[in-house]
Design a protein around this motif. Structure first.
Motif, PDB file in Angstrom:
ATOM      1  N   PHE A 137      61.504  48.131 -34.675  1.00  0.00           N
ATOM      2  CA  PHE A 137      61.051  47.175 -35.693  1.00  0.00           C
ATOM      3  C   PHE A 137      61.843  45.878 -35.609  1.00  0.00           C
ATOM      4  N   GLY A 138      63.179  46.007 -35.445  1.00  0.00           N
ATOM      5  CA  GLY A 138      64.017  44.812 -35.351  1.00  0.00           C
ATOM      6  C   GLY A 138      63.679  43.965 -34.143  1.00  0.00           C
ATOM      7  N   ALA A 139      63.457  44.622 -33.004  1.00  0.00           N
ATOM      8  CA  ALA A 139      63.120  43.885 -31.788  1.00  0.00           C
ATOM      9  C   ALA A 139      61.791  43.156 -31.931  1.00  0.00           C
ATOM     10  N   SER A 189      70.190  46.497 -36.712  1.00  0.00           N
ATOM     11  CA  SER A 189      71.410  45.756 -36.378  1.00  0.00           C
ATOM     12  C   SER A 189      71.662  45.728 -34.880  1.00  0.00           C
ATOM     13  N   LYS A 190      71.228  46.762 -34.178  1.00  0.00           N
ATOM     14  CA  LYS A 190      71.485  46.836 -32.742  1.00  0.00           C
ATOM     15  C   LYS A 190      70.526  45.969 -31.928  1.00  0.00           C
ATOM     16  N   THR A 191      69.341  45.697 -32.446  1.00  0.00           N
ATOM     17  CA  THR A 191      68.354  44.948 -31.670  1.00  0.00           C
ATOM     18  C   THR A 191      68.041  43.572 -32.233  1.00  0.00           C
ATOM     19  N   ALA A 192      68.477  43.288 -33.464  1.00  0.00           N
ATOM     20  CA  ALA A 192      68.082  42.026 -34.062  1.00  0.00           C
ATOM     21  C   ALA A 192      69.240  41.234 -34.658  1.00  0.00           C
ATOM     22  N   MET A 241      69.949  52.486 -27.393  1.00  0.00           N
ATOM     23  CA  MET A 241      68.698  51.731 -27.453  1.00  0.00           C
ATOM     24  C   MET A 241      68.935  50.255 -27.148  1.00  0.00           C
ATOM     25  N   ALA A 242      70.043  49.702 -27.664  1.00  0.00           N
ATOM     26  CA  ALA A 242      70.350  48.291 -27.418  1.00  0.00           C
ATOM     27  C   ALA A 242      70.551  48.022 -25.935  1.00  0.00           C
TER      28      ALA A 242
END
Length: 262
Positions: free
Chosen positions: A231-233, A28-31, A66-67
């Motif tokens: 993984f999201g990024a 949710s934070k990267t994607a 991380m974001a």
């Protein structure tokens, strides 16, 4: 005794749900801002309602860090400053709500909040689709939301993020209405939630929601947040946004109903 000795006694299925929730926080934070509402439901299904909120908050802070590192973008500072008073009001009301009600009420309230946020997400997508399908209609783009509307979003976002760590869809809807470019949207959201979650931390500590068991659990789950974020990024550009949104929305509704009817 090491930190692992402080872990709560949970079954394998419960740990799987917590691990999945932690990974979703990272994604949710990267994607996809707002997808953390799924993690809210998963955590509240496994842990006592109030304790689940505190445990998830610490993991959200890991995801926020991380974001900020992944995007490293300048936020819209004017928007952030304008939101501060109303967000603080919402956080204060949320903390008061926590102090006044019992765990069962909090759990069901989280479910109701998630359902409302799911409805907001549907409205958000319909609005975006209507704009993309009607390029000739320029009227909706003439002006940004008023300060009063922004204050409403800020108060609701502060309340929902304090009560359920679920302010993502609310604020995403507001940032969308501001018609921010994608980079500005992601950068502003990253800074907004990093600051808000830090503000919420003293409230959670003051309410006695953070225990040694909470810290030990989050120590085990934190690597999954980082894995989910990476993984999201990596996959976000390759997955159709509409498909991904539909999956998240379905899981959010399922989690909300499970909390309300539990």
């Amino acid at each position: 005794m090491g930190p692992l000795g402080l872990l709560p006694e949970l079954g394998a299925a419960s740990w799987v749900l917590l691990g999945l929730g932690a990974a979703i926080v990272g994604v949710s934070k990267t994607a996809l801002p707002g997808a953390a509402t799924v993690a809210v439901g998963l955590f509240a299904l496994v842990l006592p309602a109030k304790e689940s909120t505190a445990a998830l908050l610490l993991l959200l802070l890991v995801g926020d860090a991380m974001a900020l590192w992944v995007y490293r973008r300048s936020p819209d500072v004017a928007v952030l400053l304008r939101l501060i008073p109303s967000v603080l009001l919402g956080i204060g009301l949320g903390a008061l709500f926590f102090w006044l009600v019992d765990g069962v009420t909090v759990q069901r309230s989280i479910g109701v909040v998630l359902l409302l946020l799911a409805i907001l997400s549907v409205l958000q997508r319909r609005t975006a689709r209507r704009r993309s399908d009607s390029p000739e209609e320029e009227a909706p783009l003439d002006h940004a939301p008023s300060r009063l509307v922004g204050a409403g979003y800020g108060s609701l976002g502060g309340f929902t993020t304090m009560v359920a760590n679920a302010g993502g869809p609310v604020m995403s809807l507001y940032f969308l209405s501001m018609r921010m470019p994608v980079v500005t949207f992601l950068g502003t959201a990253a800074w907004f939630f990093a600051v808000v979650n830090l503000i919420k931390l003293p409230f959670s500590l003051g309410l006695g929601l953070v225990s040694s068991a909470t810290l030990a659990t989050d120590l085990v789950l934190a690597p999954l947040v980082l894995i989910g974020g990476g993984f999201g990024a990596a996959i976000a550009p390759r997955i159709p946004q509409r498909v991904f949104d539909g999956i998240v929305l379905a899981l959010t509704v399922f989690s909300a109903l499970a909390l309300i009817l539990r």
